[in-house]
Every structure is written in structure tokens, then in C-alpha cells.
Design a protein around this motif. Structure first.
Motif, short mmCIF file in Angstrom:
data_model
loop_
_atom_site.label_atom_id
_atom_site.label_comp_id
_atom_site.label_asym_id
_atom_site.label_seq_id
_atom_site.Cartn_x
_atom_site.Cartn_y
_atom_site.Cartn_z
N LYS A 268 -8.67 1.01 -43.62
CA LYS A 268 -7.88 2.17 -43.20
C LYS A 268 -8.80 3.38 -43.24
O LYS A 268 -9.74 3.43 -44.03
N LEU A 269 -8.50 4.35 -42.39
CA LEU A 269 -9.34 5.55 -42.32
C LEU A 269 -8.57 6.77 -42.82
O LEU A 269 -7.38 6.91 -42.55
N ILE A 270 -9.27 7.64 -43.53
CA ILE A 270 -8.63 8.86 -44.03
C ILE A 270 -9.39 10.08 -43.52
O ILE A 270 -10.60 10.20 -43.73
N PHE A 271 -8.68 10.94 -42.81
CA PHE A 271 -9.22 12.22 -42.36
C PHE A 271 -8.74 13.28 -43.34
O PHE A 271 -7.54 13.50 -43.47
N ILE A 272 -9.68 13.92 -44.01
CA ILE A 272 -9.34 14.90 -45.05
C ILE A 272 -9.55 16.29 -44.47
O ILE A 272 -10.69 16.74 -44.28
N LEU A 273 -8.43 16.94 -44.12
CA LEU A 273 -8.52 18.23 -43.42
C LEU A 273 -8.29 19.39 -44.37
O LEU A 273 -7.62 19.27 -45.40
N SER A 274 -8.84 20.55 -43.98
CA SER A 274 -8.63 21.78 -44.73
C SER A 274 -7.16 22.17 -44.75
O SER A 274 -6.41 21.85 -43.82
N GLY A 275 -6.79 22.93 -45.76
CA GLY A 275 -5.45 23.50 -45.80
C GLY A 275 -5.32 24.70 -44.87
O GLY A 275 -4.22 25.04 -44.44
N TYR A 276 -6.43 25.33 -44.54
CA TYR A 276 -6.37 26.45 -43.59
C TYR A 276 -6.06 25.91 -42.21
O TYR A 276 -6.80 25.07 -41.68
N PRO A 277 -4.98 26.39 -41.59
CA PRO A 277 -4.56 25.79 -40.31
C PRO A 277 -5.65 25.80 -39.23
O PRO A 277 -5.82 24.79 -38.54
N VAL A 278 -6.38 26.88 -39.08
CA VAL A 278 -7.38 26.91 -38.01
C VAL A 278 -8.51 25.93 -38.30
O VAL A 278 -8.97 25.21 -37.42
N ALA A 279 -8.95 25.89 -39.55
CA ALA A 279 -10.00 24.93 -39.93
C ALA A 279 -9.50 23.51 -39.70
O ALA A 279 -10.20 22.67 -39.12
N GLY A 280 -8.26 23.25 -40.12
CA GLY A 280 -7.67 21.93 -39.92
C GLY A 280 -7.56 21.59 -38.45
O GLY A 280 -7.84 20.47 -38.02
N ALA A 281 -7.15 22.58 -37.63
CA ALA A 281 -7.01 22.35 -36.19
C ALA A 281 -8.35 22.04 -35.55
O ALA A 281 -8.46 21.16 -34.70
N VAL A 282 -9.40 22.74 -35.97
CA VAL A 282 -10.74 22.50 -35.42
C VAL A 282 -11.24 21.12 -35.84
O VAL A 282 -11.80 20.38 -35.03
N GLN A 283 -11.03 20.77 -37.10
CA GLN A 283 -11.44 19.44 -37.57
C GLN A 283 -10.71 18.36 -36.79
O GLN A 283 -11.30 17.35 -36.38
N PHE A 284 -9.41 18.56 -36.54
CA PHE A 284 -8.64 17.60 -35.76
C PHE A 284 -9.23 17.47 -34.36
O PHE A 284 -9.41 16.37 -33.83
N GLU A 285 -9.51 18.62 -33.76
CA GLU A 285 -10.04 18.65 -32.39
C GLU A 285 -11.37 17.90 -32.29
O GLU A 285 -11.55 17.05 -31.42
N LEU A 286 -12.30 18.21 -33.19
CA LEU A 286 -13.65 17.65 -33.09
C LEU A 286 -13.70 16.17 -33.43
O LEU A 286 -14.42 15.41 -32.80
N PHE A 287 -12.93 15.77 -34.43
CA PHE A 287 -13.12 14.42 -34.97
C PHE A 287 -12.03 13.43 -34.60
O PHE A 287 -12.12 12.25 -34.90
N PHE A 288 -10.97 13.92 -33.95
CA PHE A 288 -9.89 12.99 -33.59
C PHE A 288 -9.52 13.14 -32.11
O PHE A 288 -9.71 12.23 -31.32
N ARG A 289 -9.01 14.30 -31.77
CA ARG A 289 -8.60 14.55 -30.39
C ARG A 289 -9.71 14.21 -29.39
O ARG A 289 -9.47 13.59 -28.36
N ASN A 290 -10.95 14.66 -29.71
CA ASN A 290 -12.06 14.44 -28.79
C ASN A 290 -12.42 12.98 -28.64
O ASN A 290 -13.07 12.59 -27.67
N TYR A 291 -12.03 12.17 -29.61
CA TYR A 291 -12.28 10.74 -29.48
C TYR A 291 -11.27 10.13 -28.50
O TYR A 291 -11.64 9.37 -27.61
N PHE A 292 -10.01 10.48 -28.67
CA PHE A 292 -8.96 9.83 -27.89
C PHE A 292 -8.71 10.49 -26.54
O PHE A 292 -8.33 9.83 -25.59
N LYS A 293 -8.88 11.78 -26.49
CA LYS A 293 -8.50 12.51 -25.28
C LYS A 293 -9.46 13.67 -25.10
O LYS A 293 -9.10 14.84 -25.33
N PRO A 294 -10.71 13.37 -24.72
CA PRO A 294 -11.72 14.42 -24.63
C PRO A 294 -11.30 15.51 -23.64
O PRO A 294 -10.66 15.21 -22.62
N ARG A 295 -11.64 16.72 -23.95
CA ARG A 295 -11.30 17.84 -23.07
C ARG A 295 -12.20 17.84 -21.85
O ARG A 295 -13.38 17.46 -21.91
N LYS A 296 -11.66 18.34 -20.74
CA LYS A 296 -12.50 18.63 -19.58
C LYS A 296 -13.37 19.84 -19.90
O LYS A 296 -12.95 20.72 -20.65
N TYR A 297 -14.56 19.88 -19.32
CA TYR A 297 -15.43 21.02 -19.61
C TYR A 297 -15.99 21.63 -18.34
O TYR A 297 -15.99 21.01 -17.27
#
Lengths: 406, 406
Positions: free
Chosen positions: B301-330
Motif C-alpha cells: 500500500k502507498l501512503i502520501f503524506i501531505l502538508s496541513g497547509y492547503p496550498v502546500a497540500g494541493a501542490v504536493q497532490f498536483e505534482l505527485f498524484f494528479r500529474n501521474y494520472f491526468k497530466p496537465r496540458k502545457y
């Protein structure tokens, strides 16, 4: 109204539709929990009811201090402070704080614990702090009264976090009842399909319009009511349409929109409703129609009459519905090909992003193969589209055009 | 592992996380109806099982003809054809067809009924057709064997229409069980909040992380299981974490991720799991952690340990999860301001699109006010972001940078 005889411009068609939507949506909202508001359209301006943070708080785990007490401190020149407890400090005192805790009275900075050694009642500090260092100050994130969400905006995950942070539990969102009706003897619902050969043998086409439109409406933050597929039978179309008009604010029909012998949809709507427009100088999407229906109670319902061709229907949906509720972001980017257009007609052209790579990478746009309105595969691959005005004969390679990001 | 002591680069962190995701998702799919597949991630390449159209068919209401018979016909010079019935024509014959109908044998074009007059068994044609005019030909939209959806692609409304048109009823999509755990004594769930004053008086913060992450995960086409808010209590955190690990493939934790006295989350995870990384040279989002847990059955099982600060958590989610499954257009767009960055650290900067308007409109990007990781309002307004590599000290106004579209 004489059908498909008086084609009007994209501009005029858009005005007619959008003006009617303005009137319709006036009172169409519901109040829902912010927790369920992702992708919904806000029906209200929301201003922050309070500052955020509501109090000065520590942004780090460390010690609340008076910055001036630490001036000059460093690894080689630590200073010593008295470690106290409570909610107030005086000169040369400090209080231990965790992230998020309120800043004690008298303190004006937090020094990170990495730069400190705690010993009994003393703290050794090896860092020269500055006032407000590591303090999240009142109103730093949001100021009381600041608009955090506008009426008409689509609610994203960050809005949800903001609203909740401000203690906002409920929100008014757009609530429109939307009915979807597809017609056509040649259509078969996917549930009723046995195998692919059935399509070829019976000259049938799977009804892809209803599911596509349903998905497009969902993406707009609204939820459709789907009616069962209707045959090309005037009576049947009339019954289902009257029923749907009764149950919804807006109806989308697809198919039967031209003026062929089997185009009963347009005939029934023309009989029952006030046809506001039929036929627009756009490509794809020309046979778009728009009608109004008045109930016995005097309530007005709107009917969007879309082509049976999926791409034409998708473009009509985009221009006359999606763009009203959830306009696309746009950019100005150079074209990497010449494109031609026809005077007197607005062309909607799908494009993809490409990179030009001379010395430095730059972005440009390139048209996808331009083909008939049936060619769905191109729209599924598009990154953006452009609207080529009726007075424009085309663009040359290198010209900068406005593109809407999909 | 010594926590937050060995910060690694963004590049290395991404590799560790993505390699583990590669292994995990290997068998994580479910088969669902295409009708319910909007925004889900395809788990298979789908190739067209047939040509589309499956037969040559009329693209218009009109008459199937032999184009050569009409050569030279015009308004002033109509030609006359014999109107017949059946499924085959010979020279100087025609058959009436509606849109979507198969083209009769012998015919090679359809002339629109607008250019015809039907009289008894004759047709007057005032249009010179060319071969294949108004015919949708076999395979014109999709060729048999063509890839219409790739494994990993997000399913959009047009894909749904395409899949259904091809008679495809079901599809394999990514299916991951994801648990969300937020910790922190300072947090209160929105449901438990009486009024805003309660936040100020009790120094509480509304738990916005769980709903924000839940929304972000939904946008990724996956569905989270939300666990109840956990206090800063080691035993409680341990119990809920073990429970969640048992029930899910991936866990996200937020809060308690630093190394403060109350940071039990990271302590518990460090005790129970193999900590793969803790601390990344990124801003915001530095205290990101990533761990693996092996069940008694040997399942990882995998554990993603995110910051309590919402913006930091959102960026961590974006870089390490969202970008894996659904990369943004650039895109590559010019900056309209200088921006500074710090060597040795990867900065994630949120920007908005702006128009420069000298002679011709052009698009550029402008940084949103750069502030602390708590400032959620900026992320809600961003159009895009850029990742400033650790070897870059900044950019000058006019430089073209790569931006990821939100």
C-alpha cells in the motif's frame, strides 16, 4: 417561421439565446452543502465574512519571541532567552508554539525550533529573526469583505477549501432542470444493441447523442433528465416533448432538425412553440434551432434544437449553452499553417497545441484535419478551437489567433 | 529514516513516487458501462472494431444519383433523371434518400433536395454534382483498427460518443481505493461548527483539507473514502491508519507531517511503514512524505503524506498524484514580469493569462502574488502554473516559459 430559410449570423443567434437564458435563470437556484458543490455554478457572490487567519498565528513549530531580542544571533553567536508559559511575553522571554497556535501578546516573530536548543527554562537561539517572521497575520490569506467567489463562477476544489475555511456551510448554485430528447428511426440505444453486425444489417446507428450531451451537461455542472429514444413519428414526438416541457426548464432535442420529410421534431416544435431562430451561418452546426414554449401558467421554457450529427450538435452545445454557463479560457497563439474560411459564415475550427522549435520552444496551434460534421474523432483529440468570424477569409501561417482552451 | 533531514530533489521524489504507482496500478481496474465513464481513466487501449460509417451513407436529404449524369446542370440548365425505387440505380436514374440512409448500388453522389424538383416519376436537377458529394464513406470517421482511446487517457464526452457509435458498451477504467485521513487538534469539521466566532474563541480551523482533497481526487476520476478527523493522539492515529491501510490501496494523510512535538502522523507512519522519502526541495510543499506499507498478505500500500497547509497540500497532490494520472496540458508562453527563484530548490509558481496589446494581441503569463503556502485565494484564481527547476535563478520579462494549464 420559414424553416432554414432565413439563416442568421452567429452573433445574432448568440444574442437571442443568451438574452433568453438571462431571463430564464433569474430564479433557478438551490441551496446545497459546500461539501457537494464541486463543479457547480455559484448563484451568488460570496464575500469573506471574516479575516483569515482570524488571529495572528504561528506558521511554524518553534518559539514565539520578540524579534529585536535576537538581532545579531547566529550559529557562532547564540543568544539566550527565558522560556516561559502563558499567553504573554516580555523582553528576553519566549513561549513554545506549534504551527497554527495563536501568537502570545508581546511576541512579534516565531523562530523555528531547528535554530534553537531548549534547556530547562532557557532557550538558546542561533538565528536572527525579523518582525513578523513565521507569523501568519490576520487577514493575510483573505481580508474580510473580499469577494472569494462570483455569481456564475464554477466552484473548484480550492473554492471549497476557502469557503469551508471561512465557516461557510451552504451555497446557492444554479439549478436548471434539463430534458434530453433524441429522435430518429435509424437510432438504437446501446442497451438494445446485440452486436455490431446488427448496425450494418439493419442500417442502424447507436444513439451517441444523448450520452454525449448528458456528459457535456454534467461537465457544465448541471444534471440532465434523459427521455427515451423517440421514433420519427409526429404524435410520439409531440407527446414526449409536451411531457418533457412540463417537467423541465430547458429541453435539448437532437435529430430531425433539418426540413426533410422525416424531420418531425422541428415540425412539432414549430407547431407548439414560438420558433426564435432556425438556421445559423456557422459551420459546423448550421441547422441549429431555438424556440420558446409558454405553459398554461405563463412560465417560459426554452428549447435547444441540435443537429443529429454529433460534432455539429457538440459545437452547437458549446457555442450556445456551455459558453453561457462556463465560458472557456482563451489565449492568443500563432498559427503554424494557413487556414481558409468562407466569407459570410462563422467557422468553428478545432486545433491542437504544437511546439515550434527554432532556437527556443514556442507554442503554436495547428488545425486538426477539417472534415465533415460527423467526424467525432477529431473533436476528441482537440486541445482548443477558434471561431473564425464571418468577415474573415482565412489566416496565414504565423498570424496570431484567439483560441478557446478545451 | 531521519525525517526532513535529507531533502531530495523534485526529480528524484517524482521518480520514487511514480515508479511505485507504476507497480501498484498494475491490476487495479474495474469494468463499467461506457455510459458511466465520463472523466474516468481508461485502463485499456481501445481500437475501433469496425469502420465508421459501416456503409456508404447519405450525408443529406436528397437524391442518390450518378454524378456524371448531372455534369453541366445549373439553375438555367436543369437536367432530368428518372426517379426510381429500390436499392440500385442505372444511368440517368435516381433514388430518394434521407440523411443516414445507405447509398444505393450504382450511385456515387447525393444531390441536395434544395436543388431538385420532384415531378411524378421524374426529377429536375439544377446542380452539377461531383463523385462522392454528400456521401459519408465507409471508414470516413473512423478506420477499423484505429486507436480511439489510449490506456491512461481521461474519457471525455466525445470519447463516450465514439465508443458507443462503435457498439462498445463496457470499458475497463482505473479503480483505486483511496483513503483520506486528516489529523490535528486545531481542526474542526464543518458539520461540527456552530458559528464563526467559535473558530476565533477556540483557536480552531475548519478542516478544509479533506474536502479539498476529496474534490481533487474526484477531478482525477477516482473516488476517495473519507475517514473521520483524528486528534493529535498517537494511538488514535495508529488505529485509524491501520484500518485505512487495510481498506484501501492508497492513503493520503494531511497534517502532522513536520517533525514537531505534535507531529504524530509522521511518527506513526515511520514506525509502521517503510518511509521512502520525507522532505523534498520544492516550494511550496517541502515536508512531503511518501511511504510503503506491506500487509500480512504481502500486498503493498502507498501512503502520501501531505502538508496541513492547503496550498502546500494541493501542490504536493498536483505534482505527485494528479500529474501521474491526468497530466496537465502545457504551453510555452512569454512572461510579462521578472521572476526570481532560489538555486537548489524547485519552485512551483501560480500564474494567470494576460494579454499584451502592442499592435496585435498576444498572450503572456503573469505570476500571481507570491505568498505563503497558506494563501489559498491565489491558487483558486490561477490559470496555470510553472515549475522552476533547481538550477534556475529566475526568469526575465519576455522569456518564454513552460506553463501547465489548470
Amino acid at each position: 417561421m420559414e424553416l432554414l430559410k432565413n439563416l442568421i449570423s452567429y452573433h445574432d443567434a448568440k444574442n437571442i439565446v443568451f438574452n433568453n437564458l438571462d431571463k430564464l435563470i433569474n430564479s433557478k437556484y438551490k441551496t446545497i452543502s459546500v461539501l457537494n458543490s464541486l463543479n457547480k455554478i455559484s448563484f451568488e457572490d460570496i464575500k469573506a465574512p471574516t479575516d483569515l487567519p482570524m488571529f495572528n498565528k504561528s506558521a511554524m513549530d518553534g518559539y514565539a519571541i520578540i524579534a529585536e531580542d535576537t538581532f545579531g544571533a547566529s550559529e557562532n553567536n547564540p543568544i539566550i532567552l527565558n522560556l516561559v508559559e502563558g499567553d504573554e511575553i516580555s523582553s528576553e522571554e519566549c513561549i513554545k508554539v506549534c504551527t497554527g497556535m495563536p501568537i502570545p501578546k508581546g511576541a512579534n516573530a516565531v523562530v523555528m525550533k531547528e535554530y534553537c536548543n531548549e534547556e530547562d527554562n532557557f532557550l538558546e537561539v542561533r538565528w536572527s529573526s525579523y518582525p513578523n517572521e513565521n507569523i501568519s497575520r490576520i487577514g493575510e490569506d483573505i481580508k474580510k469583505g473580499e469577494t472569494i467567489l462570483k455569481k456564475g463562477e464554477t466552484i473548484n476544489p480550492y473554492h471549497i477549501a476557502l469557503l469551508l475555511s471561512l465557516g461557510i456551510k451552504d451555497i446557492k448554485v444554479m439549478d436548471l432542470k434539463i430534458g434530453l430528447i433524441s429522435t430518429g428511426d435509424e437510432l438504437i440505444d446501446i442497451e438494445d444493441l446485440k452486436d455490431i453486425q446488427q448496425l450494418k444489417n439493419q442500417h442502424k446507428i447507436v444513439n451517441s447523442n444523448t450520452p454525449m450531451l448528458s456528459a457535456l451537461i454534467n461537465e457544465t455542472g448541471l444534471t440532465p433528465n434523459i427521455y427515451k429514444l423517440v421514433k420519427d413519428n409526429e404524435e410520439e414526438i409531440k407527446n414526449i416533448l409536451l411531457n418533457a416541457l412540463n417537467e423541465n426548464d430547458i429541453i435539448f432535442t437532437t435529430g430531425g432538425t433539418s426540413v426533410g420529410d422525416r424531420d418531425y421534431t422541428i415540425k412539432v416544435i414549430n407547431d407548439l412553440c414560438s420558433m426564435e431562430l432556425h438556421g445559423v451561418q456557422i459551420r459546423p452546426g448550421k441547422p441549429f434551432g431555438f424556440a420558446k414554449y409558454k405553459t398554461n401558467e405563463g412560465e417560459e421554457k426554452l428549447i435547444f434544437i441540435l443537429s443529429g450529427y454529433p460534432v455539429a450538435g457538440a459545437v452547437q452545445f458549446e457555442l450556445f449553452f456551455r459558453n453561457y454557463f462556463k465560458p472557456r479560457k482563451y489565449l492568443y497563439l500563432p498559427l503554424n499553417r494557413n487556414i481558409a474560411s468562407t466569407l459570410g459564415r462563422t467557422d468553428i475550427l478545432r486545433l491542437k497545441f504544437v511546439e515550434t522549435n527554432n532556437n527556443n520552444k514556442k507554442s503554436a496551434v495547428e488545425p486538426l484535419k477539417i472534415t465533415g460534421s460527423g467526424v467525432l474523432s477529431s473533436i476528441a483529440k482537440a486541445d482548443c478551437y477558434t471561431i473564425i468570424g464571418e468577415n474573415i477569409e482565412g489566416y496565414e501561417k504565423g498570424e496570431v489567433i484567439k483560441v478557446y482552451i478545451l
